[in-house]
Motif scaffolding. Structure first.
Motif, mmCIF file in Angstrom:
data_model
loop_
_atom_site.group_PDB
_atom_site.id
_atom_site.type_symbol
_atom_site.label_atom_id
_atom_site.label_comp_id
_atom_site.label_asym_id
_atom_site.label_seq_id
_atom_site.Cartn_x
_atom_site.Cartn_y
_atom_site.Cartn_z
ATOM 1 N N ILE A 111 9.574 -5.323 12.066
ATOM 2 C CA ILE A 111 8.966 -4.328 11.182
ATOM 3 C C ILE A 111 8.522 -4.945 9.855
ATOM 4 O O ILE A 111 7.357 -4.809 9.456
ATOM 5 N N ILE A 112 9.442 -5.656 9.207
ATOM 6 C CA ILE A 112 9.152 -6.065 7.828
ATOM 7 C C ILE A 112 8.202 -7.252 7.791
ATOM 8 O O ILE A 112 7.152 -7.196 7.140
ATOM 9 N N ILE A 113 8.538 -8.318 8.543
ATOM 10 C CA ILE A 113 7.726 -9.538 8.419
ATOM 11 C C ILE A 113 6.279 -9.320 8.856
ATOM 12 O O ILE A 113 5.359 -9.762 8.165
ATOM 13 N N PRO A 114 6.019 -8.625 9.978
ATOM 14 C CA PRO A 114 4.612 -8.403 10.327
ATOM 15 C C PRO A 114 3.827 -7.651 9.255
ATOM 16 O O PRO A 114 2.644 -7.907 9.065
ATOM 17 N N PRO A 116 0.378 -9.968 5.987
ATOM 18 C CA PRO A 116 -0.976 -9.814 5.459
ATOM 19 C C PRO A 116 -1.006 -9.619 3.945
ATOM 20 O O PRO A 116 -1.995 -9.974 3.311
ATOM 21 N N ILE A 117 0.094 -9.089 3.385
ATOM 22 C CA ILE A 117 0.122 -8.924 1.928
ATOM 23 C C ILE A 117 0.341 -10.267 1.243
ATOM 24 O O ILE A 117 -0.270 -10.571 0.220
ATOM 25 N N ALA A 118 1.227 -11.095 1.858
ATOM 26 C CA ALA A 118 1.613 -12.338 1.186
ATOM 27 C C ALA A 118 0.623 -13.467 1.419
ATOM 28 O O ALA A 118 0.556 -14.395 0.617
ATOM 29 N N LEU A 119 -0.160 -13.402 2.521
ATOM 30 C CA LEU A 119 -0.965 -14.570 2.885
ATOM 31 C C LEU A 119 -1.965 -15.025 1.822
ATOM 32 O O LEU A 119 -2.060 -16.224 1.582
ATOM 33 N N PRO A 120 -2.709 -14.124 1.153
ATOM 34 C CA PRO A 120 -3.616 -14.624 0.123
ATOM 35 C C PRO A 120 -2.880 -15.402 -0.965
ATOM 36 O O PRO A 120 -3.341 -16.473 -1.388
ATOM 37 N N VAL A 152 6.321 -3.474 1.071
ATOM 38 C CA VAL A 152 6.542 -2.761 2.321
ATOM 39 C C VAL A 152 7.322 -1.486 1.994
ATOM 40 O O VAL A 152 8.353 -1.528 1.333
ATOM 41 N N GLU A 153 6.791 -0.370 2.484
ATOM 42 C CA GLU A 153 7.323 0.918 2.056
ATOM 43 C C GLU A 153 8.785 1.108 2.439
ATOM 44 O O GLU A 153 9.238 0.622 3.478
ATOM 45 N N GLN A 154 9.494 1.865 1.619
ATOM 46 C CA GLN A 154 10.894 2.169 1.899
ATOM 47 C C GLN A 154 11.020 2.934 3.224
ATOM 48 O O GLN A 154 11.973 2.762 3.969
ATOM 49 N N GLY A 155 10.042 3.785 3.524
ATOM 50 C CA GLY A 155 10.058 4.578 4.746
ATOM 51 C C GLY A 155 10.138 3.725 5.998
ATOM 52 O O GLY A 155 10.751 4.115 6.993
#
Lengths: 230, 232
Positions: free
Chosen positions: B141-144, B148-152, B119-122
């Motif tokens: 912000i962070i968890i949503p 999708p990145i972590a689910l696979p 998740v971007e620093q921005g």
């Protein structure tokens, strides 16, 4: 309680089987890479019918535990080979079939699926411009493969192959259930002599941990080298 | 191959399936919680805890699950008896859940940590500048964006967890594999192929269904992807 002498003794005894475990894992890795290459080719080119078969095969191998596959191979392979030997009039006795061959076959097939993913990914990572440049220079398909694609794909794939080498070594711990002696099996044999389970399992854990740490260290050096060259 | 026998023994496995499913459920639940704690420790770099977390992950990742099971089964009672805690009355299922939680916790934190860092620093900065508290920032912000990145990776972890339950019969848990080994030892060395084929089909079904479930979740969380979110 925890006896350090027994731990040290067990560790020394266990370290005698490390070379054979590493060699067996390497053999499995090489066979599975070859098989995985074939699978990746079939799926990429969508070879008639074989493609669907390989998808079913992949789903089965991904859906069932390695241990179940190992047991299936352990009970199926001698029977199948016996039938085949009868057809070919070859002498074969299924009762003295060495379980090491079962382990090699079952593990190679199981890991072939993972290798095919690695191989596919590494081939796709070679930029299309490279292939176009090779074609523009008049390379044949075979030449493009040998001189342009494979050298670049191998660099991409090597760390992943290394990781799967580690997971083959770890999965070989299941092989003692069919009677092949690796690190954990040796630890079990040691503990059966003096009933000091904890010490021998701790020794085996140390052996695995050391092995993996050394390999990860080597892999780190390799990746640094690659990054420097790139 | 004896197809009739195959169908005769299939109900045995299905009656043992709940134990496997209970083990999978609790191991996944507590493993996920543990992995969140480990990921937090790793990211925040806390003095003593962070090196300990690294050591724990390196141990979990570099030793076979079977060895971890045997170490917990034989070692944990000894270790806890030093502190005067007696856990000898624990069932074998409890020991296997503890093992799988510890294994899964280390494994999944290696999925969550890269996802958090992806998740971007921005995004952090934007949330901070809008005056979100750290909990609000995490939740909205962070968890949503992390999901999708972590689910696979989490789905892969679930599949591996299901596979790992196949070794629990080594310490004597009577789950699907335990029933299989009982059947094999009571049939005097015949019909093992049918037994293990049935086990394979049971596991195949469980993995297939859980794979479908994860795919569904992936579809739901897809819209949280930054590029997709802007489109919808």
């Amino acid at each position: 309680m925890f006896e350090f002498n027994i731990f040290a003794q067990d560790f020394l005894n266990i370290s005698t089987v490390i070379p054979s475990t590493l060699a067996l894992a390497l053999l499995i890795l090489l066979i599975s890479i070859a098989l995985g290459g074939v699978l990746a080719f079939i799926e990429q080119k969508r070879v008639f019918v074989l493609w669907k078969v390989s998808q079913l095969f992949r789903s089965f191998l991904r859906g069932t535990p390695l241990l179940v596959q190992l047991y299936l191979a352990f009970y199926c392979l001698p029977v199948v080979l016996q039938k085949a030997a009868l057809l070919a009039y070859l002498p074969f006795n299924q009762n003295d079939f060495n379980p090491v061959y079962t382990v090699i076959v079952a593990y190679s097939v199981h890991f072939a699926v993972f290798q095919s993913e690695i191989i596919r990914g590494s081939f796709l990572s070679v930029g299309y411009g490279q292939i176009e440049a090779a074609q523009a220079s008049g390379f044949s398909f075979f030449q493009t493969m040998r001189r342009i694609i494979i050298p670049q794909a191998i660099i991409e794939a090597l760390p992943n192959f290394f990781n799967s080498y580690l997971s083959v070594i770890k999965s070989l711990s299941l092989a003692f259930l069919v009677g092949v002696v690796d690190i954990l099996a040796k630890a079990k044999l040691e503990s059966a002599l003096n009933f000091r389970y904890l010490e021998s399992y701790a020794a085996a854990a140390t052996a695995y941990w050391l092995l993996c740490s050394i390999m990860t260290y080597i892999l780190g050096i390799y990746e640094k080298l690659i990054r420097k060259r790139a | 191959m004896d197809i009739a026998y195959f169908f005769k023994i299939l109900p045995h496995f299905i009656s043992a399936l709940p134990i496997t499913l209970i083990v999978i459920f609790f191991s996944q639940l507590f493993g996920l919680l543990l992995s969140i704690a480990v990921t937090y420790i790793q990211i925040k770099s806390i003095k003593v805890l962070t090196p300990l977390a690294h050591l724990y992950i390196s141990f979990v990742r570099s030793t076979p699950i079977l060895l971890q099971l045997l170490l917990i089964y034989y070692g944990l009672p000894v270790l806890l008896s030093l502190f005067g805690i007696n856990i000898n009355f624990w069932s074998k299922t409890a020991f296997s859940i503890v093992t799988l939680v510890l294994h899964n916790g280390g494994f999944l934190s290696e999925v969550l940590r890269p996802a958090y860092l992806a998740v971007e620093q921005g995004q952090h900065e934007a949330a901070d500048s809008l005056g979100f508290t750290s909990f609000q920032k995490l939740r909205r912000i962070i968890i949503p964006q992390l999901l999708p990145i972590a689910l696979p990776g989490l789905g892969n972890g679930l599949i591996y967890l299901i596979h790992d339950t196949s070794i629990l019969f080594v310490i004597g848990v009577v789950d699907v594999m335990g029933v299989a080994s009982n059947l094999v030892s009571s049939s005097y060395g015949t019909d093992q192929i049918e037994v293990y084929l049935a086990v394979a089909f049971v596991y195949w079904a469980v993995t297939y269904l859980s794979d479908k479930g994860v795919k569904r979740l992936e579809k739901i969380t897809e819209r949280y992807h930054l590029e997709n979110g802007l489109k919808s």
